[in-house]
Design an enzyme around this catalytic site. Structure first.
Site, PDB file in Angstrom:
ATOM      1  N   HIS A 482       2.731  -4.414  26.675  1.00  0.00           N
ATOM      2  CA  HIS A 482       1.704  -3.853  27.638  1.00  0.00           C
ATOM      3  C   HIS A 482       0.594  -4.955  27.830  1.00  0.00           C
ATOM      4  O   HIS A 482       0.173  -4.595  29.261  1.00  0.00           O
ATOM      5  CB  HIS A 482       1.162  -2.423  26.470  1.00  0.00           C
ATOM      6  CG  HIS A 482       0.188  -2.666  26.018  1.00  0.00           C
ATOM      7  ND1 HIS A 482       0.295  -3.215  23.906  1.00  0.00           N
ATOM      8  CD2 HIS A 482      -1.520  -3.650  25.309  1.00  0.00           C
ATOM      9  CE1 HIS A 482      -0.712  -3.549  23.923  1.00  0.00           C
ATOM     10  NE2 HIS A 482      -1.386  -3.566  24.713  1.00  0.00           N
ATOM     11  N   ASP A 531       6.633  -0.744  21.625  1.00  0.00           N
ATOM     12  CA  ASP A 531       5.566  -2.206  22.683  1.00  0.00           C
ATOM     13  C   ASP A 531       6.251  -3.602  21.770  1.00  0.00           C
ATOM     14  O   ASP A 531       5.171  -4.019  21.112  1.00  0.00           O
ATOM     15  CB  ASP A 531       4.190  -1.388  22.084  1.00  0.00           C
ATOM     16  CG  ASP A 531       3.329  -2.772  22.710  1.00  0.00           C
ATOM     17  OD1 ASP A 531       3.202  -2.950  23.723  1.00  0.00           O
ATOM     18  OD2 ASP A 531       2.056  -2.098  22.353  1.00  0.00           O
ATOM     19  N   SER A 632      -4.210  -8.283  21.779  1.00  0.00           N
ATOM     20  CA  SER A 632      -3.369  -7.673  22.000  1.00  0.00           C
ATOM     21  C   SER A 632      -2.062  -8.201  21.975  1.00  0.00           C
ATOM     22  O   SER A 632      -2.234  -9.154  22.320  1.00  0.00           O
ATOM     23  CB  SER A 632      -3.250  -6.326  22.898  1.00  0.00           C
ATOM     24  OG  SER A 632      -3.996  -5.374  23.197  1.00  0.00           O
TER      25      SER A 632
END
Length: 685
Positions: A482, A531, A632
């Site tokens: 992502h 992910d 992230s």
């Protein structure tokens, strides 16, 4: 149908041989006058019997009773074939001076037989005469008696009424239809030496033959002829070789003719072209001749092998068209001036000189070894010695790179630097992974800033948002899918920075993406399963204390990531004050039971997300330690106690909106589930 055709062809052949029709049968009976009564006085009777050509007459008596007289002077039966009297017969039984036919059979010498009966003027007793039968039979001309002449030289084939001859391979039937002449013209000899002889030597040579033998050598050779073993050619005592003869012709003169039984002397022709002719007539029975020819030419100087080389073949002398090759010892190469040669052969010319000068054998030089990226080379044999069997040692930059092989290379005979395993390519300096100065302690939410060398694998990803990644090789970055979604086509908007602690620092190592690989199982906006993503860098980065890859987990890594085992995560994400951290921050957090984490998020669902088997959770039940937005893609790392290296166990993926809240754990992509995917992408790019 085929049988009829074959029979027809056979009939045509026989009809051709015998004429337009079969001969009429010839047979019959002969008797004396008055037989079986007594014959009269003064009787003279002759019968002339004739058979077709190729046939003879056979005659025998079934009754014979004539007056016996000395040498059959009174009464007799005479058998004549041509001019030869076959028999004069009388009486009933043979005596010393008279012959009676008895059970004998008589044969004509040709196709005709004359039978004559004669009685004198008186007979003292009644004699009943004779009865005889005759018939024509085919003559087998091919069957000869001892001492008779053979009708054919080689093969004789009899047929009804005649015969024909044929010859062995290499011969042709003469126009006389009996003699086999040798096919011995047009023979060419091109070897420097050899033997040639009359046909069938040492057996009698064929009749009515004309042979020509040509010796043709290259210009510069001189041919010598020696007659060997025996010499036997038909001769005449008063004329010079009128029957069979041997002649020798060169471009300068003619020798011969030769015949008789004496070996001719050696002939030194002083020519490279010689023609030998041999002719025979229809008679004689002689064994012929045999010649050994040799050649000479102007010799070339004896070649001398260069140092570290040898010559082959080694000969006492080298003459026209002789050649030699030069071979170098292992580790040396042929060099003509400054030009390397794959091989060398020199040929002796007709003027006695070699067509090429002898080369030298120069030691193989592998040349300066190639530079080793992230390493260096040392000359072991001697300063800058690069010749055959010289040894060099490749080494990687210590601490930050390692080499799987021993790095020792030798200059081999093929001119290449070669490892002990036979490899021609350079060794590879692979970056050392998982080294860190970090010790446990500190927080992100309320944690401590990282020091130089704590997290050298940390990568800052800048674009529309701030994210992180982990360097896993000197040209590959591991991150969350992502975090780079939408960057596969717009890679130029992705700014990759390494070797920094302060997020806004102007001093950093810049990298640019060459390709972005997002896991094919990831669906943006539909949760965070799979992910994970990889970024291929355009160029390798230099490994140092502040830039170093993190290790991928070993197979045994699962035992180091059990519940309550502590990992460490770093990043520039939001802090408790709600702002992106200026300095790289880190925190040590424990692994949370997977079911406990899944249940917690069922109670407090993150919109559109759920905890799957491809995820792991970390944090405290009471909260206070967690990664957050801006972190992230960063790595959740663990220390491998066996190797004392850090490895990436998780990738910062998602979590509660309230980072570090009670029972609101951080959720990470479980890297151990994706090792095959990672290796496949890297190995096949």
């Amino acid at each position: 149908m085929r049988l009829l055709i074959v029979l027809g062809l056979l009939w045509s052949l026989v009809a051709t041989l015998l004429g337009s029709k079969w001969p009429e049968p010839v047979f019959g009976r002969l008797v004396s006058l008055g037989f079986p009564e007594k014959y009269g006085n003064h009787q003279d009777r002759s019968w002339t019997l004739t058979a077709p050509p190729g046939f003879r007459l056979r005659l025998y008596f079934t009754h014979f009773n004539l007056e016996l007289s000395y040498r059959c002077e009174y009464d007799f039966v005479k058998l004549t074939s041509g001019t030869k009297v076959l028999a004069t017969l009388c009486g009933q039984e043979s005596t010393d001076t008279e012959r009676a036919p008895g059970n004998d059979t008589f044969y004509s010498l040709g196709p005709s037989l004359k039978v004559t009966f004669h009685s004198d003027y008186s007979n003292e007793k009644p004699f009943t005469g004779f009865e005889a039968f005759y018939a024509a039979e085919d003559v087998d001309e091919c069957r000869t008696s001892l001492g008779d002449s053979v009708p054919c030289d080689h093969y004789c084939h009899n047929y009804l009424g005649g015969y024909y001859c044929s010859c062995r391979v290499g011969y042709i039937l003469h126009q006389n239809k009996h003699t086999c002449s040798a096919l011995c013209s047009g023979q060419v000899f091109t070897g420097r030496s050899g033997f040639l002889s009359s046909p069938e030597y040492p057996q009698p040579y064929p009749k009515l033959s004309s042979c020509a033998y040509n010796i043709r050598l290259e210009e510069g050779f001189s041919i010598t002829l020696d007659f060997v073993e025996s010499f036997d050619v038909e001769m005449h005592p008063e004329a010079q070789c009128p029957y069979d003869s041997l002649k020798i012709q060169t471009d300068k003169r003619e020798y011969g003719p030769f015949c008789g039984k004496t070996l001719p002397p050696r002939i030194e022709t002083d020519s490279n072209k010689v023609t030998i002719t041999f002719t025979t007539d229809e008679s004689g029975n002689h064994t012929g001749w045999k010649i050994h020819y040799t050649s000479t030419a102007q010799p070339c100087p004896d070649p001398t092998a260069p140092p570290n080389g040898h010559i082959s073949p080694v000969q006492a002398t080298y003459v026209l068209k002789d050649s030699f090759s030069v071979f170098c010892k292992t580790g040396f190469e042929l060099l003509q001036g400054s030009v390397p040669l794959k091989s060398f052969t020199a040929v002796c010319q007709k003027d006695g000189s070699w067509d090429r000068p002898i080369p030298e054998c120069s030691i193989i030089d592998c040349g300066p070894p190639d530079d080793l990226p992230n390493g260096h080379v040392d000359y072991i044999t001697g300063p800058e010695v690069t010749t055959y069997k010289a040894v060099i040692q490749y080494s990687c930059e210590e601490t930050f790179y390692t080499m799987s092989s021993n790095g020792k290379y030798v200059c081999e005979a093929d001119g290449f630097w070669t490892s002990s395993k036979g490899e021609k390519s350079l060794p590879v300096c692979k970056p050392v992974c998982g080294l860190s100065t970090h010790t446990s302690g500190g927080r992100i939410i309320g944690g401590q800033p990282a020091k130089p060398g704590d997290f050298p694998w940390q990568v800052l990803l800048l674009g529309e948002t701030t994210a992180a990644g982990a360097l896993i090789h000197d040209d590959w970055v591991l991150t969350a899918a992502h975090a780079v979604y939408g960057k596969t086509e717009a890679m130029s908007s992705l700014d990759i920075r390494m070797g920094i602690l302060k997020r806004l620092s102007l001093i950093y190592t810049q990298a640019w993406p060459e390709a972005v690989f997002i896991h094919e199982g990831y669906t943006h906006g539909a949760g965070f399963d799979n992910d994970i993503a990889l970024i291929k860098l355009k160029n390798k980065v230099t490994i140092n204390r502040n830039i170093m890859p993190i290790c991928l987990p070993r197979k045994e890594a699962a035992s180091l990531m059990k519940t309550d085992f502590v990992g460490t995560v770093a990043g520039w994400g939001l802090t408790q004050k709600g702002f992106l951290a200026r300095n790289l921050m880190f925190v040590d957090i424990p692994i949370v039971d997977h079911q406990k984490c899944a249940t917690a998020y069922t109670k407090q669902p993150y919109p559109g997300a759920k905890v799957t088997v491809n995820m792991l959770c970390a944090g405290l039940d009471r909260g206070g330690k967690d990664s957050c937005r801006g972190d992230s893609g960063g790595a959740l790392v663990f220390l491998d106690n066996e190797t004392q290296r850090w490895f990436v166990g998780g990738i910062v993926s998602w979590g509660s909106i309230n980072c570090g809240g009670s029972e609101q754990y951080g959720v990470y992509t479980k890297v151990t589930n994706y090792i095959p995917w990672i290796e496949n992408i890297i190995n096949n790019f």
